[in-house]
Design an enzyme around this catalytic site. Structure first.
Site, short mmCIF file in Angstrom:
data_model
loop_
_atom_site.label_atom_id
_atom_site.label_comp_id
_atom_site.label_asym_id
_atom_site.label_seq_id
_atom_site.Cartn_x
_atom_site.Cartn_y
_atom_site.Cartn_z
N GLU A 289 0.59 -1.54 -0.32
CA GLU A 289 0.03 0.00 0.17
C GLU A 289 1.27 1.21 -0.24
O GLU A 289 0.66 2.04 -0.45
CB GLU A 289 -1.09 0.18 1.21
N TRP A 292 1.46 1.19 -3.29
CA TRP A 292 0.71 2.64 -3.81
C TRP A 292 0.76 3.70 -3.99
O TRP A 292 0.79 4.93 -4.48
CB TRP A 292 -0.81 2.07 -4.15
N TRP A 320 -21.65 12.59 -18.38
CA TRP A 320 -21.99 12.59 -17.59
C TRP A 320 -23.35 12.81 -17.61
O TRP A 320 -23.94 14.36 -18.23
CB TRP A 320 -20.93 13.34 -16.58
N ASN A 355 -10.63 3.45 2.87
CA ASN A 355 -9.78 2.78 1.98
C ASN A 355 -11.42 1.66 0.74
O ASN A 355 -11.40 2.48 0.54
CB ASN A 355 -9.00 2.41 1.63
N TRP A 373 -16.40 12.38 -11.93
CA TRP A 373 -15.46 12.09 -10.81
C TRP A 373 -15.04 13.06 -9.99
O TRP A 373 -14.46 13.41 -8.82
CB TRP A 373 -14.33 10.94 -11.42
P1 FAD Z 1 -3.33 1.82 5.49
O1 FAD Z 1 -4.24 0.94 4.73
O2 FAD Z 1 -2.73 1.72 6.52
O3 FAD Z 1 -2.27 2.48 4.33
C1 FAD Z 1 -0.40 2.47 4.36
C2 FAD Z 1 -0.53 3.94 3.81
O4 FAD Z 1 -0.13 4.27 2.34
C3 FAD Z 1 -1.22 4.86 3.54
O5 FAD Z 1 -1.41 6.00 4.99
C4 FAD Z 1 -1.39 5.47 2.26
O6 FAD Z 1 -0.36 6.62 2.72
C5 FAD Z 1 -0.80 4.44 1.44
N1 FAD Z 1 -2.11 3.84 0.79
C6 FAD Z 1 -3.10 2.80 1.41
N2 FAD Z 1 -3.93 2.51 -0.04
C7 FAD Z 1 -3.28 3.23 -0.72
C8 FAD Z 1 -4.36 3.84 -2.28
N3 FAD Z 1 -4.86 3.34 -2.27
N4 FAD Z 1 -3.26 4.71 -3.13
C9 FAD Z 1 -2.42 5.64 -2.67
N5 FAD Z 1 -1.96 5.58 -1.49
C10 FAD Z 1 -2.11 4.71 -0.34
N6 FAD Z 1 -5.25 8.46 0.23
C11 FAD Z 1 -4.87 10.23 0.52
O7 FAD Z 1 -3.65 9.68 1.85
N7 FAD Z 1 -5.21 10.69 0.14
C12 FAD Z 1 -6.35 11.07 -0.30
O8 FAD Z 1 -6.98 11.82 -0.46
C13 FAD Z 1 -7.06 9.92 -0.61
N8 FAD Z 1 -8.10 10.09 -1.87
C14 FAD Z 1 -8.14 8.57 -2.09
C15 FAD Z 1 -9.99 8.88 -2.88
C16 FAD Z 1 -10.11 8.09 -3.27
C17 FAD Z 1 -11.87 7.25 -3.90
C18 FAD Z 1 -9.49 6.64 -2.61
C19 FAD Z 1 -10.98 4.90 -3.31
C20 FAD Z 1 -8.66 6.33 -2.28
C21 FAD Z 1 -7.98 7.44 -1.72
N9 FAD Z 1 -6.97 7.53 -0.53
C22 FAD Z 1 -6.25 8.54 -0.73
C23 FAD Z 1 -6.32 6.39 -0.74
C24 FAD Z 1 -6.62 4.94 0.65
O9 FAD Z 1 -7.98 5.17 0.53
C25 FAD Z 1 -5.89 6.13 2.12
O10 FAD Z 1 -4.68 6.32 1.83
C26 FAD Z 1 -5.86 5.03 3.12
O11 FAD Z 1 -7.37 5.26 3.38
C27 FAD Z 1 -5.14 5.66 4.19
O12 FAD Z 1 -5.85 5.20 5.65
P2 FAD Z 1 -4.44 4.08 6.23
O13 FAD Z 1 -3.73 5.33 6.38
O14 FAD Z 1 -4.85 3.66 7.03
O15 FAD Z 1 -3.74 3.33 5.13
#
Ligand code: FAD
Length: 489
Positions: A289, A292, A320, A355, A373
């Site tokens: 992650e 990502w 849209w 997420n 979107w």
């Molecule tokens: P964990 O699951 O603990 O992951 C650890 C770290 O990995 C996160 O803190 C984040 O930095 C990174 N990460 C995890 N999943 C993703 C992902 N899919 N894409 C990119 N990085 C990821 N994340 C943001 O930080 N800012 C946003 O503005 C944002 N907008 C989003 C919008 C949509 C529509 C979607 C589907 C996802 C978005 N995300 C965003 C990605 C993701 O949802 C969040 O990073 C995640 O939910 C943060 O929770 P966590 O720190 O507990 O993640």
């Protein structure tokens, strides 16, 4: 400006221009400033008008205020004052140069297109003024220009991208926080933090305050909680919004209160303490992650138009809809689909969404409501404490099917089955949609199917205490698939 008069090499102050790197440990720009051996002047400049179309939203401003407050204390403990300014960044930097006699300015790179363009101009102007001006790499694990496919092109698919990152070497050990910093003899003026007016008026941030501890100490505490209680079960629990199964590090990572390298190395140390082999922990889903996040930042550098436009150009022709009432219902968490509404209310109240639920609410907006979107991404931008241009763009384009390595458009998340699978007892919905709290789990994700007596016993009056669904899942799905066929024919 004329070149500043040079003092003995290494003794003139060096400025560290802080932006999204609000930490002392593992801060390459701060480290570079310290290595000059002279006084260090940390500076934060509030200049939202320089961020192009994406100045920080309300929730981000709230976070920034708290985080800067903590950073002021951390620099004070290290012996220097964090200088806070408001105005044009170049002008303020030059003012601080003049006030302190600084000869060098260091900063960590950011990757948003407007900031890249601004920073380039500032770097040139500082150098033209005879100053040492250097940017360092502190936000991603790998420099975007170093990760390319065999044809020398940027990757558009995640798996080979991440494989190449992993093969290009382990992130190094984090840099230590400097114990003691030397202040400049001439102290520049600084604004009080409150002068930046980042806190909301009227105050709507109590939910955010209750949910988060901004700042690097909060980031470390969150990481420790996750290492102790979540990392080993992450692969299973990460999809469950009813459990605290993820790290909740995203706002801390966005504001640079902790670096991805610190997180990576903490995971490595944890794995080694349990004698888990590198071949196993390096492939843990949690680190993927972080991959990502890395992918999102690299994509933003290579495709800077994507915050506004789809990466796949055929989606520019997508038919849209325009429906402000539906957009409002979605924003307010009043769509009549409990998992969608719970997510959007969690967002409004706490500045964050799990997420899995981000994917569900985004899919609902784009595919069931057929709304573009971009307004969804804007809403997230204003309401998320972790609003991040790279991650938000990737997340929305991924869900809409128009981005890099995106979910195919025909993958339409069903909020009922997603709820039954990932919130099986309905406790997530009960928490955020209290008017449904007394419904049995069997009906909580589809109250419109519940027998009237069950609804009455739970105090639910559809259309009054809780909305009826604003669209039919079956019909809206068919309409979306037909619209998609039209752009791909
Ligand atoms: P964990 O699951 O603990 O992951 C650890 C770290 O990995 C996160 O803190 C984040 O930095 C990174 N990460 C995890 N999943 C993703 C992902 N899919 N894409 C990119 N990085 C990821 N994340 C943001 O930080 N800012 C946003 O503005 C944002 N907008 C989003 C919008 C949509 C529509 C979607 C589907 C996802 C978005 N995300 C965003 C990605 C993701 O949802 C969040 O990073 C995640 O939910 C943060 O929770 P966590 O720190 O507990 O993640």
């Amino acid at each position: 400006m004329r070149p500043a008069k040079r003092t003995q090499p290494g003794t003139a102050p060096a400025i560290v221009w802080l932006r999204q790197d609000l930490r002392l440990a593992d801060n390459p720009a701060l480290h570079a400033a310290c290595r000059r051996g002279g006084p260090v002047v940390p500076v934060f400049i509030w200049a939202p008008e320089e961020e192009g179309a994406w100045p920080p939203g309300g929730a981000s401003r709230w976070w920034l205020h708290q985080s800067l407050g903590k950073l002021v204390g951390e620099f004070r403990a290290a012996g220097v004052k964090l200088i806070i300014r408001r105005g044009a960044s170049l002008l303020e930097l030059l003012r601080v140069v003049k006030a302190t006699g600084a000869e060098a300015v260091f900063w960590n790179r950011r990757y948003e297109p407007a900031i890249v363009a601004r920073d380039r101009k500032i770097e040139e102007a500082l150098r033209a003024s005879g100053l040492q001006a250097e940017s360092c790499s502190g936000a991603p694990l790998h420099k975007p220009e170093t990760i390319r496919n065999k044809a020398g092109q940027p990757f558009r698919v995640f798996t080979p991208f991440w494989r190449t990152c992993l093969a290009s070497g382990e992130p190094g050990e984090p840099l230590p926080a400097p114990r003691r910093l030397t202040p400049p003899t001439r102290r520049p003026a600084s604004l009080p933090l409150a002068a930046l007016e980042l806190e909301p008026k009227p105050n709507w941030a109590d939910g955010l305050r209750a949910a988060w501890e901004p700042g690097s100490a909060g980031a470390k505490a969150e990481l420790q909680r996750f290492l102790r209680g979540g990392l080993l079960t992450y692969a299973v629990d990460r999809n469950r919004p009813d459990l605290m199964g993820t790290s909740r590090l995203s706002p801390h990572l966005h504001f640079g209160e902790i670096s991805p390298r610190q997180v990576w190395q903490a995971v490595r140390r944890f794995a080694e303490s349990k004698a888990i082999p590198a071949a196993v922990w390096r492939n843990w889903q949690f680190l993927t992650e972080l991959g990502w996040r890395e992918f999102a930042h690299h994509l933003l550098v290579h495709f800077p138009h994507t915050p506004e436009q789809p990466l796949r150009p055929e989606f520019a022709r997508f038919p849209w809809r325009k429906n402000p009432a539906w957009l409002r219902a979605w924003q307010q968490g009043r769509t009549g689909y409990p998992l969608v509404d719970a997510g959007l209310r969690e967002l409004w109240s706490s500045g964050w969404i799990h997420n899995r639920v981000r994917m569900v609410v985004a899919s609902f907006l784009v595919k069931n409501l057929l709304l573009p979107w971009q307004p969804g991404a804007r809403w997230f931008w204003d309401t998320l404490v972790d609003a991040d241009l790279a991650n938000n763009t990737l997340g929305w384009q991924w869900t809409a099917g128009c981005g890099a390595d995106a979910a195919p458009f025909f993958r339409i998340f069903n909020p009922v089955s997603q709820g039954e699978k990932f919130d099986p007892e309905g406790s997530y919905v009960r928490r955020w949609v209290p008017e449904l709290a007394r419904l049995p789990a069997a009906w909580i994700h589809q109250p419109w199917e519940a027998p009237p007596a069950t609804l009455a016993a739970a105090g639910v009056e559809l259309g009054h205490s809780y909305p009826r669904p604003i669209v039919s899942l079956r019909i809206s799905r068919e309409v979306a698939l037909e619209a998609y066929r039209r752009i791909t024919r």
